[in-house]
Scaffold this motif. Structure first.
Motif, short mmCIF file in Angstrom:
data_model
loop_
_atom_site.label_atom_id
_atom_site.label_comp_id
_atom_site.label_asym_id
_atom_site.label_seq_id
_atom_site.Cartn_x
_atom_site.Cartn_y
_atom_site.Cartn_z
N ARG A 81 61.93 33.66 40.93
CA ARG A 81 62.29 32.28 39.88
C ARG A 81 62.18 31.48 41.38
NH1 ARG A 81 61.74 33.77 36.08
NH2 ARG A 81 63.83 33.28 34.45
N THR A 82 60.76 31.82 42.20
CA THR A 82 60.06 31.28 43.74
C THR A 82 58.76 31.16 43.07
OG1 THR A 82 62.04 31.88 44.71
CG2 THR A 82 60.24 30.78 45.86
N LEU A 83 58.42 30.09 42.35
CA LEU A 83 56.57 30.13 42.76
C LEU A 83 56.46 30.56 44.26
CD1 LEU A 83 53.83 29.24 41.43
CD2 LEU A 83 53.95 27.00 42.37
N SER A 84 55.19 31.68 44.08
CA SER A 84 54.68 31.51 45.30
C SER A 84 53.13 32.39 44.93
CB SER A 84 55.13 33.19 45.50
OG SER A 84 55.50 34.19 45.25
N VAL A 85 52.39 31.83 45.88
CA VAL A 85 50.83 32.29 45.62
C VAL A 85 50.30 32.86 47.08
CG1 VAL A 85 48.94 31.05 45.10
CG2 VAL A 85 50.18 29.74 44.06
N PRO A 86 49.26 33.79 46.04
CA PRO A 86 48.61 34.88 47.68
C PRO A 86 47.05 33.99 47.93
CG PRO A 86 48.10 35.92 44.59
CD PRO A 86 49.34 35.00 44.89
N TYR A 87 47.37 34.32 49.22
CA TYR A 87 46.63 33.33 49.67
C TYR A 87 46.23 34.15 51.12
CZ TYR A 87 43.13 29.94 51.53
OH TYR A 87 42.24 29.43 52.07
N ALA A 88 45.14 34.60 51.48
CA ALA A 88 44.58 35.08 53.10
C ALA A 88 45.92 36.39 52.83
CB ALA A 88 44.46 33.69 53.91
N GLY A 89 46.15 37.00 52.12
CA GLY A 89 46.61 38.16 52.97
C GLY A 89 48.63 37.38 53.15
N GLU A 90 48.40 36.34 53.08
CA GLU A 90 50.29 36.35 52.28
C GLU A 90 50.92 36.14 50.74
OE1 GLU A 90 51.16 33.77 56.36
OE2 GLU A 90 49.39 33.57 56.18
N ARG A 91 52.04 35.54 51.29
CA ARG A 91 52.42 35.25 49.53
C ARG A 91 52.80 33.95 50.16
NH1 ARG A 91 51.43 37.70 45.25
NH2 ARG A 91 52.22 35.67 43.44
N LEU A 92 52.52 32.53 49.82
CA LEU A 92 52.82 30.81 50.12
C LEU A 92 53.87 30.81 49.00
CD1 LEU A 92 49.28 29.79 51.41
CD2 LEU A 92 51.22 31.07 52.83
N SER A 93 54.82 30.02 49.44
CA SER A 93 56.27 29.18 48.98
C SER A 93 56.22 28.34 49.81
CB SER A 93 57.38 30.88 48.02
OG SER A 93 57.67 31.69 49.37
N GLY A 94 57.33 27.49 49.07
CA GLY A 94 58.24 26.54 49.58
C GLY A 94 57.13 26.33 50.96
#
Length: 487
Positions: A123-136
């Motif tokens: 229930r948290t939007l997270s987007v994979p980018y450059a080897g990380e998973r970004l959220s918040g």
């Protein structure tokens, strides 16, 4: 044409063959005729369609911007022309395409089986980018950086920001999402399953494809309901539906799904098959909307950034400023333009245009690719004009398998960053597009003042709209730089 059955191009009375050229040329002319008769006549007179198609597809966009309501008229005329021309071919001959979706008791009905995931919904939007998973906050900062770089439209960051602010939107239990082209790299299937959605998944009946989709589903939180043929084999060997050849059965299967649905078009095929499968999806869509009622059906589309679009004046201003200040303007631009006769490193726009016309078409993709994508744009425009809920989003240039298998395009993508273009990895792009789908379903995707603004809203064009140079005038140099860096 490789397969003469199912959804097919019409026979050309002159050659006796199924001519994609004659059909594409006629459809573009039909679409233009009501608002731009000169443009229609020009398309009809084009003698080298495979090489000379681009100005006519560009004219479809320019004519749609010129007069209020013109884009809707072009969309309706283009759709009508395609549905009148494309055919349904069996061993007994050609028939009108609508025959394929009519009730036919001789065609076995497809059953349904459901696979449920074993994970907990995210229930948290997270987007994979450059080897990380970004959220918040980290994801918000990445969105801000994309806007600052001209990689996405500000409305894209705003829309995704609303999803971050409203994590309960990720719960899509009130609507079934029908994903046509379930295995597509750019499709939202895995994001939807991670968020716990119930998905009706359709793709070709191929065991290897369904083995992977079923395995992924079991590891995630949502469920997939799939069309199946009867038999005692494992599910993966019985699952799937061929839209081009089993259109009636798949259409009736989708129409029978209970409750509100969103039909997402993520299909892709090479060459002329791309038009055939896109027409199959459009025929299915029309039939399901008629069966279920417009209020019960939302439509979702992903547009390619390598097309022609009308773009906001702010994107034009950014491009003009970049043209004036890029270092290449002092080092390379003048000599390259001189030796190329003005073909290389041209301006992206005439200063002051609002809207501007961005032409990022890659000529090697061909007229069939552009016709298939234009068909989807026309359906989005027409359905929205009729009051339907539409999620239409321009997706970023992405390193999908269909792109990287083309060596020239792969090389151009590798060097694109030298010109301010960001090429996305598939996981980043498809998660971002899934978040925009959630936004549109939850907000009702409010209509913009014009059809071109509807298409531009939330666009993640990778910088093609804001770049200093006309993309095709820099493509060859980007490819050379990409090959050099790979070595």
């Amino acid at each position: 044409m490789s397969d003469p059955r199912g959804v097919v191009f019409p026979l050309d009375p002159t050659s006796g063959r199924r001519s994609t050229t004659a059909t594409g040329r006629a459809v573009v002319a039909d679409a233009l005729r009501g608002v731009d008769p000169v443009g229609a006549a020009s398309a009809e007179r084009e003698t080298n369609w495979r090489q000379g198609y681009l100005p006519h597809f560009r004219r479809l966009v320019e004519a749609g911007v010129a007069v209020p309501g013109a884009a809707q008229a072009i969309a309706t005329s283009g759709l009508d022309s395609l549905h009148a021309r494309m055919r349904w071919a069996t061993d007994d001959g050609d028939r009108p395409l609508e025959v394929a979706v009519a009730a036919d008791e001789s065609v076995p009905a497809l059953g349904s089986e459901t696979v449920r995931g074993e994970g907990a919904p995210d229930r948290t939007l997270s987007v994979p980018y450059a080897g990380e998973r970004l959220s918040g906050d980290a994801l918000r900062r990445r969105l801000e950086l994309w806007v600052e770089a001209g990689t996405v439209e500000p409305t894209c960051a705003e829309a995704v920001g609303l999803v971050i602010d409203n994590p309960d939107w990720l719960d899509l239990s009130d609507r079934t999402v029908v994903v046509l082209g379930a295995a597509a790299e750019m499709g939202p299937l895995r994001s939807l399953l991670r968020w716990g959605a119930d998905v009706a998944a359709v793709d070709l009946p191929r065991k290897d494809l369904w083995d992977k989709l079923i395995g992924d589903t079991r590891r995630l939180a949502g469920s997939i309901t799939v069309p199946v043929r009867p038999g005692g084999e494992p599910l993966a060997a019985r699952a799937g539906g061929d839209l081009v050849h089993d259109l009636g059965a798949v259409t009736r299967w989708v129409a029978a799904i209970d409750g509100p649905i969103a039909i997402g078009n993520y299909v892709y095929a090479d060459g002329e098959t791309n038009v055939r499968v896109s027409m199959a999806v459009d025929s299915l869509t029309r039939a399901v909307v008629e069966a279920k009622g417009r209020d019960d059906v939302a439509l979702a589309f992903l547009a390619t950034p390598t097309d022609v679009f009308a773009v906001p004046g702010a994107a034009v201003e950014r491009s003009v400023d970049s043209y004036a200040h890029r270092r290449t303007s002092k080092v390379l631009r003048v000599p390259l333009r001189t030796v190329s006769g003005g073909r290389l490193l041209r301006r992206n726009y005439v200063p002051g245009q609002d809207p501007g016309i961005n032409d990022s078409v890659v000529l090697q993709q061909g007229p069939n690719y552009l016709l298939a994508k234009r068909l989807q744009r026309w359906r989005a425009t027409a359905y929205r004009a009729d009051g339907g809920l539409v999620s239409f989003k321009v997706a970023p240039p992405t390193r999908t398998r269909s792109v990287v298998k083309n060596r020239a395009l792969a090389a151009a993508y590798a060097g694109a960053h030298r010109f301010g273009i960001e090429v996305f990895e598939p996981g980043t792009a498809n998660t971002l597009m899934a978040a925009l789908l959630v936004h549109d379903l939850r907000t009702g995707s409010p209509a913009q003042p014009t059809a071109w603004q509807d298409e531009a809203y939330g666009a993640a064009h990778g910088g093609l709209w804001t770049a200093a140079y006309d993309p095709r005038s820099a493509l060859g140099i980007a490819a050379l730089l990409g090959v050099a860096s790979a070595r």
